[in-house]
Scaffold this motif. Structure first.
Motif, short mmCIF file in Angstrom:
data_model
loop_
_atom_site.label_atom_id
_atom_site.label_comp_id
_atom_site.label_asym_id
_atom_site.label_seq_id
_atom_site.Cartn_x
_atom_site.Cartn_y
_atom_site.Cartn_z
N ASP A 67 3.08 14.05 2.49
CA ASP A 67 3.56 14.24 1.12
C ASP A 67 2.71 13.51 0.09
N ILE A 68 1.67 12.79 0.49
CA ILE A 68 0.88 11.99 -0.44
C ILE A 68 -0.61 12.25 -0.25
N ARG A 69 -1.40 11.90 -1.25
CA ARG A 69 -2.85 12.01 -1.16
C ARG A 69 -3.47 11.03 -2.15
N PRO A 70 -4.69 10.55 -1.87
CA PRO A 70 -5.35 9.63 -2.81
C PRO A 70 -6.06 10.39 -3.91
N VAL A 71 -6.07 9.86 -5.13
CA VAL A 71 -6.80 10.43 -6.25
C VAL A 71 -7.44 9.28 -7.04
N ASN A 72 -8.43 9.61 -7.85
CA ASN A 72 -9.04 8.62 -8.73
C ASN A 72 -8.21 8.51 -10.00
N TRP A 73 -7.85 7.29 -10.35
CA TRP A 73 -6.97 7.03 -11.50
C TRP A 73 -7.68 6.07 -12.44
N PRO A 74 -7.60 6.29 -13.77
CA PRO A 74 -8.23 5.35 -14.71
C PRO A 74 -7.78 3.92 -14.46
N GLU A 75 -8.73 3.03 -14.33
CA GLU A 75 -8.43 1.65 -13.95
C GLU A 75 -7.57 0.94 -14.99
N ASN A 76 -7.73 1.30 -16.26
CA ASN A 76 -6.98 0.62 -17.32
C ASN A 76 -5.63 1.26 -17.61
N ALA A 77 -5.21 2.21 -16.78
CA ALA A 77 -3.92 2.88 -17.01
C ALA A 77 -3.14 3.06 -15.72
N ILE A 78 -3.30 2.12 -14.80
CA ILE A 78 -2.61 2.22 -13.51
C ILE A 78 -1.17 1.72 -13.68
N PRO A 79 -0.16 2.53 -13.33
CA PRO A 79 1.23 2.06 -13.43
C PRO A 79 1.47 0.89 -12.48
N GLU A 80 2.36 0.00 -12.89
CA GLU A 80 2.67 -1.15 -12.05
C GLU A 80 3.40 -0.71 -10.79
N GLY A 81 3.00 -1.27 -9.66
CA GLY A 81 3.67 -0.97 -8.40
C GLY A 81 3.10 0.22 -7.65
N THR A 82 1.91 0.70 -8.01
CA THR A 82 1.30 1.81 -7.28
C THR A 82 0.70 1.32 -5.97
N PHE A 83 0.40 2.28 -5.08
CA PHE A 83 -0.20 1.97 -3.78
C PHE A 83 -1.66 2.40 -3.81
N ARG A 84 -2.54 1.54 -3.26
CA ARG A 84 -3.97 1.85 -3.25
C ARG A 84 -4.52 2.05 -1.84
N ALA A 85 -3.70 1.81 -0.84
CA ALA A 85 -4.15 1.99 0.54
C ALA A 85 -2.99 2.54 1.37
N ILE A 86 -3.31 3.37 2.35
CA ILE A 86 -2.28 3.97 3.18
C ILE A 86 -1.53 2.91 3.97
N ASP A 87 -2.21 1.80 4.31
CA ASP A 87 -1.56 0.73 5.06
C ASP A 87 -0.50 0.01 4.23
N GLU A 88 -0.62 0.09 2.91
CA GLU A 88 0.41 -0.51 2.06
C GLU A 88 1.68 0.34 2.08
N ILE A 89 1.52 1.64 2.22
CA ILE A 89 2.67 2.55 2.22
C ILE A 89 3.34 2.57 3.58
N PHE A 90 2.55 2.69 4.64
CA PHE A 90 3.07 2.74 6.00
C PHE A 90 2.35 1.68 6.85
N PRO A 91 2.79 0.43 6.78
CA PRO A 91 2.14 -0.64 7.54
C PRO A 91 2.24 -0.40 9.04
N ASP A 92 1.28 -0.92 9.78
CA ASP A 92 1.30 -0.80 11.23
C ASP A 92 2.54 -1.49 11.79
N GLY A 93 3.14 -0.83 12.76
CA GLY A 93 4.34 -1.39 13.38
C GLY A 93 5.63 -0.99 12.70
N GLU A 94 5.56 -0.36 11.52
CA GLU A 94 6.75 0.11 10.82
C GLU A 94 6.92 1.62 11.01
N LYS A 95 8.13 2.10 10.73
CA LYS A 95 8.37 3.53 10.80
C LYS A 95 7.56 4.24 9.72
#
Length: 278
Positions: A67-95
């Motif tokens: 349901d997700i994919r990476p895209v290039n986002w303007p560095e000066n307009a990144i919303p707070e709390g976004t994810f920049r790596a797949i490991d941040e969204i689904f860490p190893d060892g977690e569901k």
């Protein structure tokens, strides 16, 4: 023979000149394109990679890697709390799924506030902050702001019961006991995107353990009412208390003595106020 040689020489010089002309034009165009590219790079906004959703998602749906994919986002307009790596969204060892807490549209940035922790459901527990507790308050049409409460709203909590005033008199009183409390569920619904009003029987608030004890005591000894706080209101309500005597305008305390002199004028008796003797 000399004539042929001269003709060939003239033709050769002409072709050479034409070739030089064409080469100059090509080099000029290339330099212009190169300058344009350099200018575009100079004006380009720096970007970083963040994850967005591939489709519209609603409250309670599971979010997976599909349901997700990476895209290039303007560095000066990144919303707070976004994810920049797949490991941040689904860490190893977690569901390998999260649950949606707030609706998201296609290509919207994925943020921590809009999904649960890995493997968690979209229940009340997923909305509680660290150290906070959930407490249910019984409400009705009048005490629950006529059914216009939604999860995520903030309310002031008032208690109505019997109290003692400064003079020791027992009277009915209403006072503010908690200000700006966040609702995390209305009845059994924790969906903050719900728009339709409904008459709730209970609302669940996020409070500290000490506030839980205060609310439990207040609910058992009187009646609780809620007052909705505006979405953009950043003020914090101060101490508020209104007693029955103040409400009906009675003067509490000893009354001032009034002295009068009665004078008869014909059939009428006239009372004239005077200073009381000491």
């Amino acid at each position: 023979m000399r004539l042929v040689f001269g003709l060939v020489l003239v033709v050769g010089v002409g072709l050479a000149g034409f070739a030089v002309y064409m080469a100059q034009g090509f080099i000029g165009d290339y330099q212009a394109q190169l300058e344009a590219e350099r200018a575009a790079r100079a004006n380009a906004v720096p970007t970083v990679e963040v994850f967005v959703v591939n489709r519209g998602l609603r409250y309670g749906e599971q979010l997976t890697e599909e349901d997700i994919r990476p895209v290039n986002w303007p560095e000066n307009a990144i919303p707070e709390g976004t994810f920049r790596a797949i490991d941040e969204i689904f860490p190893d060892g977690e569901k390998k799924f999260r649950t949606v807490l707030r609706a998201m549209e296609k290509d919207e940035a994925l943020m921590t506030i809009k999904v649960t922790k890995p493997g968690a459901d979209a229940g009340v527990a997923s909305r509680l902050s660290a150290g906070m507790r959930a407490f249910a308050i019984n409400v009705d049409v009048s005490s629950g702001v006529s059914g216009f409460l939604r999860p995520g709203d903030r309310v002031d909590v008032y208690w109505t019961g019997r109290g003692v005033d400064d003079l020791g008199n027992n009277q009915a009183v209403t006072k503010l006991i908690l200000a700006g409390v966040t609702l995390i569920a209305v009845d059994q619904i924790a969906d903050s995107d719900r728009a339709a009003p409904s008459i709730a029987r209970t609302v669940t608030v996020e409070v500290t353990p000490r506030q839980v004890a205060a609310l439990a005591q207040a609910q058992s000894s009187g009646r609780l009412s809620l007052s909705l706080v505006g979405a953009k209101d950043e003020t914090v309500s101060t101490a508020v208390e209104v007693g029955q005597d103040e409400l009906i305008g009675e003067v509490v305390g000893p009354k001032k003595e009034i002295c009068t002199i009665k004078t008869r004028r014909g059939a009428d008796i006239i009372e004239t106020p005077i200073d009381c003797p000491e």
